[in-house]
Motif scaffolding. Structure first.
Motif, PDB file in Angstrom:
ATOM      1  N   PRO A  98       8.733   7.400   6.620  1.00  9.18           N
ATOM      2  CA  PRO A  98       9.351   6.494   7.374  1.00  9.18           C
ATOM      3  C   PRO A  98       8.871   4.997   7.816  1.00  9.18           C
ATOM      4  O   PRO A  98       7.776   4.842   7.845  1.00  9.18           O
ATOM      5  N   VAL A  99       9.849   4.175   7.799  1.00 13.37           N
ATOM      6  CA  VAL A  99       9.440   2.588   8.100  1.00 13.37           C
ATOM      7  C   VAL A  99      10.013   2.140   9.401  1.00 13.37           C
ATOM      8  O   VAL A  99      11.192   2.524   9.647  1.00 13.37           O
ATOM      9  N   ALA A 100       9.377   1.477  10.003  1.00 15.02           N
ATOM     10  CA  ALA A 100      10.124   0.631  11.245  1.00 15.02           C
ATOM     11  C   ALA A 100       9.639  -0.746  11.158  1.00 15.02           C
ATOM     12  O   ALA A 100       8.573  -1.105  10.734  1.00 15.02           O
ATOM     13  N   ILE A 101      10.887  -1.556  11.387  1.00 17.80           N
ATOM     14  CA  ILE A 101      10.725  -3.195  11.194  1.00 17.80           C
ATOM     15  C   ILE A 101      11.089  -3.598  12.654  1.00 17.80           C
ATOM     16  O   ILE A 101      11.762  -3.328  13.167  1.00 17.80           O
ATOM     17  N   VAL A 102      10.081  -4.327  13.085  1.00 16.82           N
ATOM     18  CA  VAL A 102      10.527  -5.173  14.286  1.00 16.82           C
ATOM     19  C   VAL A 102      10.588  -6.678  13.836  1.00 16.82           C
ATOM     20  O   VAL A 102       9.630  -7.295  13.112  1.00 16.82           O
ATOM     21  N   GLN A 103      11.645  -7.368  13.997  1.00 17.72           N
ATOM     22  CA  GLN A 103      11.899  -8.820  13.661  1.00 17.72           C
ATOM     23  C   GLN A 103      12.541  -9.625  14.657  1.00 17.72           C
ATOM     24  O   GLN A 103      13.315  -9.282  15.290  1.00 17.72           O
ATOM     25  N   GLY A 104      11.780 -10.836  14.884  1.00 22.32           N
ATOM     26  CA  GLY A 104      12.283 -12.003  15.885  1.00 22.32           C
ATOM     27  C   GLY A 104      13.517 -12.666  15.137  1.00 22.32           C
ATOM     28  O   GLY A 104      13.236 -13.069  14.045  1.00 22.32           O
ATOM     29  N   ALA A 105      14.663 -12.575  16.123  1.00 21.17           N
ATOM     30  CA  ALA A 105      15.912 -13.270  15.473  1.00 21.17           C
ATOM     31  C   ALA A 105      15.510 -14.744  15.303  1.00 21.17           C
ATOM     32  O   ALA A 105      16.134 -15.481  14.446  1.00 21.17           O
ATOM     33  N   ALA A 106      14.702 -15.260  15.987  1.00 24.63           N
ATOM     34  CA  ALA A 106      14.392 -16.786  15.862  1.00 24.63           C
ATOM     35  C   ALA A 106      12.973 -16.976  14.999  1.00 24.63           C
ATOM     36  O   ALA A 106      12.316 -18.079  15.377  1.00 24.63           O
ATOM     37  N   ASP A 107      12.562 -16.214  14.053  1.00 23.36           N
ATOM     38  CA  ASP A 107      11.353 -16.309  13.420  1.00 23.36           C
ATOM     39  C   ASP A 107      11.667 -17.347  12.803  1.00 23.36           C
ATOM     40  O   ASP A 107      12.424 -17.747  11.687  1.00 23.36           O
ATOM     41  N   TYR A 139       0.857  -1.190   0.103  1.00 22.51           N
ATOM     42  CA  TYR A 139      -0.148   0.053   0.086  1.00 22.51           C
ATOM     43  C   TYR A 139       0.955   1.385  -0.099  1.00 22.51           C
ATOM     44  O   TYR A 139       0.652   2.150  -0.839  1.00 22.51           O
ATOM     45  N   ALA A 140       1.746   1.263   1.005  1.00 20.69           N
ATOM     46  CA  ALA A 140       2.725   2.655   1.145  1.00 20.69           C
ATOM     47  C   ALA A 140       3.278   2.974  -0.047  1.00 20.69           C
ATOM     48  O   ALA A 140       3.457   3.994  -0.664  1.00 20.69           O
ATOM     49  N   GLY A 141       3.812   1.789  -0.925  1.00 22.96           N
ATOM     50  CA  GLY A 141       4.492   1.927  -2.227  1.00 22.96           C
ATOM     51  C   GLY A 141       3.789   2.066  -3.327  1.00 22.96           C
ATOM     52  O   GLY A 141       4.165   2.727  -4.309  1.00 22.96           O
ATOM     53  N   GLY A 142       2.592   1.562  -3.353  1.00 17.49           N
ATOM     54  CA  GLY A 142       1.772   1.385  -4.575  1.00 17.49           C
ATOM     55  C   GLY A 142       0.442   2.361  -4.776  1.00 17.49           C
ATOM     56  O   GLY A 142       0.026   2.784  -5.721  1.00 17.49           O
ATOM     57  N   VAL A 143       0.259   3.279  -3.787  1.00 20.52           N
ATOM     58  CA  VAL A 143      -0.926   3.861  -3.599  1.00 20.52           C
ATOM     59  C   VAL A 143      -0.464   5.402  -3.322  1.00 20.52           C
ATOM     60  O   VAL A 143      -0.971   6.413  -4.054  1.00 20.52           O
ATOM     61  N   GLN A 144       0.490   5.623  -2.937  1.00 19.00           N
ATOM     62  CA  GLN A 144       1.169   7.236  -2.715  1.00 19.00           C
ATOM     63  C   GLN A 144       0.117   7.971  -1.838  1.00 19.00           C
ATOM     64  O   GLN A 144      -0.386   9.167  -2.261  1.00 19.00           O
ATOM     65  N   ASP A 145      -0.508   7.640  -0.666  1.00 18.81           N
ATOM     66  CA  ASP A 145      -1.661   8.200   0.112  1.00 18.81           C
ATOM     67  C   ASP A 145      -0.902   9.159   0.765  1.00 18.81           C
ATOM     68  O   ASP A 145      -0.117   8.786   1.864  1.00 18.81           O
ATOM     69  N   HIS A 146      -1.395  10.514   0.597  1.00 15.83           N
ATOM     70  CA  HIS A 146      -0.487  11.710   1.327  1.00 15.83           C
ATOM     71  C   HIS A 146      -1.108  11.663   2.719  1.00 15.83           C
ATOM     72  O   HIS A 146      -0.569  12.459   3.554  1.00 15.83           O
ATOM     73  N   ARG A 147      -2.172  10.925   3.179  1.00 21.54           N
ATOM     74  CA  ARG A 147      -2.579  10.939   4.560  1.00 21.54           C
ATOM     75  C   ARG A 147      -1.600   9.953   5.266  1.00 21.54           C
ATOM     76  O   ARG A 147      -1.659   9.888   6.528  1.00 21.54           O
ATOM     77  N   LEU A 148      -0.760   9.018   4.771  1.00 22.15           N
ATOM     78  CA  LEU A 148       0.104   8.317   5.405  1.00 22.15           C
ATOM     79  C   LEU A 148       1.396   8.724   5.662  1.00 22.15           C
ATOM     80  O   LEU A 148       2.024   9.293   4.908  1.00 22.15           O
ATOM     81  N   ARG A 149       1.742   8.801   6.931  1.00 21.34           N
ATOM     82  CA  ARG A 149       2.778   9.430   7.457  1.00 21.34           C
ATOM     83  C   ARG A 149       3.922   8.405   8.103  1.00 21.34           C
ATOM     84  O   ARG A 149       5.128   8.898   8.076  1.00 21.34           O
ATOM     85  N   GLY A 150       3.538   7.152   7.953  1.00 28.38           N
ATOM     86  CA  GLY A 150       4.471   6.108   8.377  1.00 28.38           C
ATOM     87  C   GLY A 150       4.098   4.498   8.206  1.00 28.38           C
ATOM     88  O   GLY A 150       2.702   4.270   8.218  1.00 28.38           O
ATOM     89  N   VAL A 151       5.030   3.618   8.262  1.00 24.88           N
ATOM     90  CA  VAL A 151       4.538   2.219   7.998  1.00 24.88           C
ATOM     91  C   VAL A 151       5.421   1.444   9.136  1.00 24.88           C
ATOM     92  O   VAL A 151       6.554   1.765   9.132  1.00 24.88           O
ATOM     93  N   ALA A 152       4.585   0.690   9.939  1.00 22.27           N
ATOM     94  CA  ALA A 152       5.351  -0.088  10.991  1.00 22.27           C
ATOM     95  C   ALA A 152       5.071  -1.650  10.744  1.00 22.27           C
ATOM     96  O   ALA A 152       4.102  -1.831  10.343  1.00 22.27           O
ATOM     97  N   MET A 153       6.275  -2.310  10.483  1.00 26.16           N
ATOM     98  CA  MET A 153       5.939  -3.711  10.072  1.00 26.16           C
ATOM     99  C   MET A 153       6.690  -4.526  11.207  1.00 26.16           C
ATOM    100  O   MET A 153       7.711  -4.399  11.540  1.00 26.16           O
ATOM    101  N   ILE A 154       5.741  -5.712  11.692  1.00 25.89           N
ATOM    102  CA  ILE A 154       6.384  -6.825  12.462  1.00 25.89           C
ATOM    103  C   ILE A 154       6.285  -7.856  11.548  1.00 25.89           C
ATOM    104  O   ILE A 154       5.528  -8.658  10.971  1.00 25.89           O
ATOM    105  N   ALA A 155       7.369  -8.778  11.414  1.00 24.16           N
ATOM    106  CA  ALA A 155       8.006  -9.923  10.579  1.00 24.16           C
ATOM    107  C   ALA A 155       7.279  -9.819   9.126  1.00 24.16           C
ATOM    108  O   ALA A 155       6.522 -10.789   8.873  1.00 24.16           O
TER     109      ALA A 155
END
Length: 272
Positions: A201-210, A118-134
């Motif tokens: 801005p993007v934040a990613i949280v990743q488990g080392a033992a995923d 969505y963040a890369g494909g829609v270019q929504d001006h309302r979106l201020r950031g993306v946080a991703m878990i795994a």
């Protein structure tokens, strides 16, 4: 549009999608929209959305995609580009119907991949950031092996009964996700091109033992994104860090959200 009720359904295309709106509605404060994993739903986030709302002061919208939770089931088999369809066709309409004005997306696993598309494909001006878990950006051997194993567990152990508590049509939820990932053609699934077009801005949280993905996913994000990428790797943590290390994930996401969504502490909880 009128404010959202605390819970209910949003009609998007042919689907009724269940949702919960926690805290202030989109008209009154920034909104964090949470996208669940491939076997998740709104309720399976547990208390994390409520804790996130309390920590940030933002509104938090959680919903179940079609085929999950109490939302309308989908026709099977799902198309192999189902995450692209979700991000580019369903999510834009859902955000509009919810009255989304300003905020960020927070996704886990499939939900994280949908958020990235969505963040890369829609270019929504309302979106201020993306946080991703795994997140997943490409398919890895470890992903396919673990997804094949969970199919055995679903069909031979008590997993189906456990999931049945959360999904209106548990087989629709499970096989819609599992069969797509195990289709040999799905090995070519690759959404990394979308990362270069993310402008927030993007934040990613990743488990080392995923057990479903390696740090290669993080490397891809770092290589492909031109926007700032903040990475938090949690040692000894698997595919669901928000369940396995909830305090650490809450601290990371709430700090990111507060910094992105509010200009100062005094404006927290107020739309700006």
């Amino acid at each position: 549009m009128p404010s959202l009720n605390p819970e209910g359904f949003l009609r998007v295309g042919a689907y009724d999608l269940e949702y919960r709106m926690i805290g202030p509605p989109p008209a009154d404060a920034p909104t964090i929209v949470m996208l669940h994993e491939g076997l998740g739903c709104a309720a399976l986030w547990g208390e994390f959305p409520d804790r996130l709302q309390a920590a940030t002061g933002a509104g938090v919208l959680v919903y179940s995609r079609a085929g999950y939770g109490a939302s309308t089931p989908v026709k099977l088999p799902r198309p192999l580009d189902y995450m692209q369809v979700e991000a580019l066709e369903i999510l834009p309409e859902l955000l509009d119907r919810a009255g989304f004005r300003r905020g960020l997306l927070l996704g886990h696993s499939d939900g994280a991949s949908i958020a990235a598309i969505y963040a890369g494909g829609v270019q929504d001006h309302r979106l201020r950031g993306v946080a991703m878990i795994a997140p997943h950006f490409v398919v890895e051997d470890i992903s396919v092996a673990s997804i094949a194993q969970i199919r055995k567990d679903y069909e031979t152990s008590g997993l189906r009964a456990k999931l049945q508590r959360w999904h209106r049509d548990v087989d629709n939820a499970f096989y819609g996700w599992n069969s797509a990932w195990l289709d040999p053609k799905f090995r070519n699934w690759d959404i990394s091109d979308y990362l270069a077009y993310i402008r927030v801005p993007v934040a990613i949280v990743q488990g080392a033992a995923d057990q479903y993905g390696t740090l290669r996913q993080i490397e891809i994000a770092s290589e492909e994104c031109y926007c700032p990428v903040e990475v938090t790797i949690l040692p000894g943590t698997g595919h669901s860090p928000h369940r396995e290390a909830p305090d650490a994930v809450l601290d990371t996401i709430s700090e990111f959200a507060g910094r992105i969504l509010f200009s100062d502490q005094g404006s927290r909880g107020q739309a700006v």
